[in-house]
Design a protein around this motif. Structure first.
Motif, mmCIF file in Angstrom:
data_model
loop_
_atom_site.group_PDB
_atom_site.id
_atom_site.type_symbol
_atom_site.label_atom_id
_atom_site.label_comp_id
_atom_site.label_asym_id
_atom_site.label_seq_id
_atom_site.Cartn_x
_atom_site.Cartn_y
_atom_site.Cartn_z
ATOM 1 N N LYS A 1 -10.173 -4.287 -2.825
ATOM 2 C CA LYS A 1 -9.198 -4.349 -3.919
ATOM 3 C C LYS A 1 -8.126 -5.389 -3.627
ATOM 4 N N SER A 2 -7.550 -5.312 -2.433
ATOM 5 C CA SER A 2 -6.491 -6.242 -2.052
ATOM 6 C C SER A 2 -7.010 -7.674 -1.991
ATOM 7 N N ASP B 1 -7.121 -0.737 -8.770
ATOM 8 C CA ASP B 1 -6.209 0.207 -8.127
ATOM 9 C C ASP B 1 -6.144 1.469 -8.972
ATOM 10 N N ARG B 2 -5.226 2.382 -8.645
ATOM 11 C CA ARG B 2 -5.171 3.660 -9.368
ATOM 12 C C ARG B 2 -4.839 3.462 -10.840
ATOM 13 N N HIS B 3 -4.016 2.452 -11.158
ATOM 14 C CA HIS B 3 -3.661 2.202 -12.555
ATOM 15 C C HIS B 3 -4.865 1.674 -13.336
ATOM 16 N N ILE C 1 -2.904 -3.194 -14.666
ATOM 17 C CA ILE C 1 -1.946 -2.612 -13.713
ATOM 18 C C ILE C 1 -0.606 -2.393 -14.413
ATOM 19 N N ALA D 1 0.844 -1.204 0.000
ATOM 20 C CA ALA D 1 0.000 0.000 0.000
ATOM 21 C C ALA D 1 0.877 1.251 0.000
ATOM 22 N N GLN D 2 0.709 2.083 -1.026
ATOM 23 C CA GLN D 2 1.484 3.324 -1.180
ATOM 24 C C GLN D 2 2.996 3.080 -1.130
ATOM 25 N N PRO E 1 -13.209 3.697 -7.201
ATOM 26 C CA PRO E 1 -12.851 2.326 -7.596
ATOM 27 C C PRO E 1 -13.990 1.321 -7.454
ATOM 28 N N ALA F 1 -9.809 -6.266 -9.123
ATOM 29 C CA ALA F 1 -9.005 -5.381 -8.275
ATOM 30 C C ALA F 1 -8.772 -4.071 -9.023
ATOM 31 N N SER G 1 -7.269 -7.307 -14.434
ATOM 32 C CA SER G 1 -6.662 -6.408 -13.449
ATOM 33 C C SER G 1 -5.142 -6.448 -13.525
#
Length: 202
Positions: free
Chosen positions: A113-114, A132-134, A174, A33-34, A150, A130, A170
């Motif tokens: 998401k995870s 995510d930002r991508h 990504i 995460a981040q 999301p 999932a 996904s």
């Protein structure tokens, strides 16, 4: 289907996180995460030599886990999550990672998401996508969704992507978002979807 077929020729259908077991993937996803996957892989390479099972993490001192992951962002929170998750797995799931979206997403530090990411990449289970930002950014640029959140984007994508391809979709999106369809200065000339993309001239 055309999008998936083209991306499969460009990218492997897998995460860039290193893992050998579902539990190792669960820990790696919490740590990611981040944080960059490259750094997570560097940390887990040593971490999994020291702690091999949920029982190992559950019985370890929190400070020891913190020291082992101190180079990743928000390491104190992540150490707490990993210790709590490990204790839950030992107490409630006989040391095994649960295989349902509901149970996984209720673990500390693990959201929907995870959970989707873990289910597909550890067990081959498609319960959702999932996002995510991508995945969100690329899906918006391709005109697959206009949603900004999301969770809402996932619901739209699940209607147009065949269920058996949810996890694969996904993973591939990504990688496309990470290496080609980047947030700033996307590499249009490298994109296998260029001729399909409604955003290519923006």
């Amino acid at each position: 289907m055309e999008i998936i077929e083209r991306l499969e020729k460009k990218f492997p259908n897998r995460l860039e996180l290193n893992f050998n077991t579902p539990f190792e993937l669960l820990v790696a996803v919490v740590l990611s995460a981040q944080e960059r996957d490259e750094k997570v892989n560097k940390v887990t390479g040593e971490l999994f030599k020291r702690f091999k099972t949920p029982k190992d993490f559950a019985e370890a001192d929190l400070e020891e886990i913190e020291r082992s992951i101190s180079s990743v962002s928000f390491y104190r929170n992540k150490a707490k999550y990993i210790k709590e998750i490990s204790s839950l797995l030992v107490e409630k799931y006989n040391g095994e990672v649960p295989k349902s979206l509901k149970e996984l997403s209720q673990l500390p530090g693990v959201g929907r998401k995870s959970a989707n990411m873990i289910l597909y990449n550890a067990f081959g289970v498609n319960e959702g996508i999932a996002v995510d930002r991508h995945v969100l950014r690329v899906s918006q640029r391709l005109g697959l969704t206009k949603q900004q959140k999301p969770e809402k984007a996932e619901q739209e994508l699940m209607k147009i992507v065949p269920r058996e391809d949810w996890g694969k979709f996904s993973n591939l999106m990504i990688l496309l978002g990470r290496y080609i369809c980047t947030a700033q200065k996307p590499k249009h000339w490298e994109c296998p979807l260029y001729d399909l993309c409604p955003s290519k001239d923006l």
